[in-house]
Design a protein around this motif. Structure first.
Motif, mmCIF file in Angstrom:
data_model
loop_
_atom_site.group_PDB
_atom_site.id
_atom_site.type_symbol
_atom_site.label_atom_id
_atom_site.label_comp_id
_atom_site.label_asym_id
_atom_site.label_seq_id
_atom_site.Cartn_x
_atom_site.Cartn_y
_atom_site.Cartn_z
ATOM 1 N N THR A 283 -3.497 2.853 -10.806
ATOM 2 C CA THR A 283 -2.315 2.155 -10.298
ATOM 3 C C THR A 283 -2.639 0.693 -10.009
ATOM 4 O O THR A 283 -1.931 -0.220 -10.456
ATOM 5 N N LYS A 284 -3.722 0.465 -9.284
ATOM 6 C CA LYS A 284 -4.098 -0.916 -8.955
ATOM 7 C C LYS A 284 -4.507 -1.683 -10.205
ATOM 8 O O LYS A 284 -4.210 -2.881 -10.341
ATOM 9 N N ARG B 156 -7.273 11.769 -6.891
ATOM 10 C CA ARG B 156 -6.512 10.712 -6.203
ATOM 11 C C ARG B 156 -7.156 9.353 -6.429
ATOM 12 O O ARG B 156 -6.458 8.346 -6.600
ATOM 13 N N ASP B 157 -8.483 9.311 -6.453
ATOM 14 C CA ASP B 157 -9.186 8.050 -6.695
ATOM 15 C C ASP B 157 -8.888 7.530 -8.098
ATOM 16 O O ASP B 157 -8.659 6.323 -8.293
ATOM 17 N N GLU C 91 0.748 4.221 -2.779
ATOM 18 C CA GLU C 91 0.581 5.625 -2.397
ATOM 19 C C GLU C 91 1.712 6.482 -2.958
ATOM 20 O O GLU C 91 1.497 7.638 -3.349
ATOM 21 N N GLU D 164 0.834 -1.200 0.000
ATOM 22 C CA GLU D 164 0.000 0.000 0.000
ATOM 23 C C GLU D 164 0.870 1.253 0.000
ATOM 24 O O GLU D 164 0.526 2.264 -0.602
ATOM 25 N N GLU D 165 2.004 1.186 0.677
ATOM 26 C CA GLU D 165 2.928 2.320 0.686
ATOM 27 C C GLU D 165 3.478 2.582 -0.711
ATOM 28 O O GLU D 165 3.612 3.737 -1.131
ATOM 29 N N VAL E 21 0.838 7.146 -6.568
ATOM 30 C CA VAL E 21 -0.252 8.123 -6.621
ATOM 31 C C VAL E 21 0.274 9.528 -6.367
ATOM 32 O O VAL E 21 -0.104 10.492 -7.049
ATOM 33 N N GLN E 22 1.179 9.674 -5.404
ATOM 34 C CA GLN E 22 1.692 11.004 -5.074
ATOM 35 C C GLN E 22 2.530 11.581 -6.206
ATOM 36 O O GLN E 22 2.454 12.785 -6.489
ATOM 37 N N ARG F 51 -5.346 6.157 -8.012
ATOM 38 C CA ARG F 51 -5.260 4.921 -7.223
ATOM 39 C C ARG F 51 -5.873 3.749 -7.997
ATOM 40 O O ARG F 51 -5.300 2.655 -8.042
#
Length: 216
Positions: free
Chosen positions: A55-56, A48-49, A20, A16-17, A23-24, A52
């Motif tokens: 990314t996933k 951000r959604d 994130e 998860e890190e 995303v950043q 995210r």
């Protein structure tokens, strides 16, 4: 002073890190992007959604490459693999967080216009995109741009595509970026204009790189 070392690594089994962090980087790089303002309605939460989910989605359906400077990640490339043709807005729960306006914008403007872009750009339209490595986002932290990170990321993508003997597609929103991709073997095949009440609107070019065969 030692020279800056730029390298590329493919992300595997991200935490998860790690997600994130990706995303950043995207939030930093696309902070003033008119396309993102349209996708998100100007909402940082929705932006951000989008990042995210993408990314996933690329972890599940493609690949993520990290661009590193002295082993610290400052750039990312998110791709969907041949055969997948995945988009964040196709997830069933994405629409639940949209305003009525954004739901209608995606449904009646963005999605049909995007599919039309590929119908006019590739002989096989959507299938041509599905058969390629499709770059969803390629981004570098603003403070670390013009250091070769984006070039290194794109080189890694093209190397993978050449090994697979498939095309790479990228959707590009500015003439300067069209030229940047052209210098690296891409050609632009078509363009469509997207309008939005949340931004000035934006053009989107479909650019394609054909695989380089061994010995060429």
């Amino acid at each position: 002073m030692s020279a800056t070392k730029v390298s590329v690594r493919r992300m595997t089994d991200p935490s998860e890190e790690d997600i994130e962090m990706v995303v950043q980087v995207l939030m930093n790089a696309f902070r003033d992007d008119v396309g993102l303002q349209s996708f998100s309605g100007g909402s940082a939460r929705l932006a951000r959604d989008v990042f995210r989910r993408t990314t996933k989605g690329c972890v599940a359906h493609g690949a993520i490459y990290l661009g590193l400077i002295d082993n610290v990640p400052h750039g990312v490339a998110l791709l969907v693999a041949p055969g997948a043709d995945w988009n964040f807005y196709q997830e069933s729960d994405f629409a639940e967080g949209l305003s009525t306006y954004l739901f209608e914008w995606y449904t009646y403007h963005y999605m049909p216009t995007y599919e039309e872009l590929y119908r006019i750009s590739l002989p096989s339209g959507q299938r041509g995109r599905r058969d390629a490595w499709n770059i969803k986002f390629l981004a570098v932290n603003p403070d670390f741009q013009r250091k070769g990170v984006g070039r290194a990321l794109l080189g890694a993508i093209c190397k993978q595509a050449d090994a697979d003997a498939v095309c790479v597609t990228a959707d590009v929103k500015s003439p300067n970026l069209v030229q940047w991709f052209r210098k690296r073997g891409f050609s632009h095949r078509g363009v469509k204009n997207f309008s939005s009440k949340d931004s000035a609107g934006f053009p989107l070019w479909c650019t394609v790189r054909e695989p380089v065969r061994p010995g060429n």
